[in-house]
Design a protein around this motif. Sequence first.
Motif: not given
Length: 202
Positions: A13, A16, A47-48, A51, A54-55
């Motif tokens: 994580r 990323t 990445v999408s 994503t 999300r982060h």
Amino acid sequence: MAERQSTLRARQRAETQRVIQAHAVRLFTERGYDATTVNEVAEAAGVSAMTVYRHFPTKEDLVLADQHGGLVAERLAATSPAQPLVRRIGRALVDATATLTEGDPATRRHLLARLRLMISAPALRARHLDNHYALQEAIVDALGVTDPEGTFQARAAAGACLAAMHTALVRWAEEDGKTSLPALIAQAQAAAFGDAAEGGAT
């Protein structure tokens, strides 16, 4: 086994997040913060967009999100409770900053690029106040005060130290990172607090 998997997930994580933020800062610097979309950041990072969100829940987080609160708290725990609050907090800020800027040159350049973006983009300057408050509360928590008066004093000292640090950060960015950031922070603290800041210089 479960603990090892949890550690691995945490590392993945963090990696990323690092990759996404690195591409975001690069694109924002090259094209401008307002002119770059989150979708473009996602594409560059491979990445999408989901994503990315999300982060980093907001576009501003792509520049301003960091984990420095934990590092400052660690340094604060190593200071003596007998020292004045501004000296303890100032020492922790200087030491944490030294860890971030005096090691990997790439990390230093990344921080400098983020600071330049923060200074130049109005939306980022406004959001920086939220980060400032979050770090202030992390410092208060690390001091371990529980009574109302102690909490008030800790917040006041933390807020003043962070204001001095912000002044140093802006000057460091304006000087293109050519000077020592920990030294600039110590200098700003000395200007703000005089003798009470002794021990915060490097």
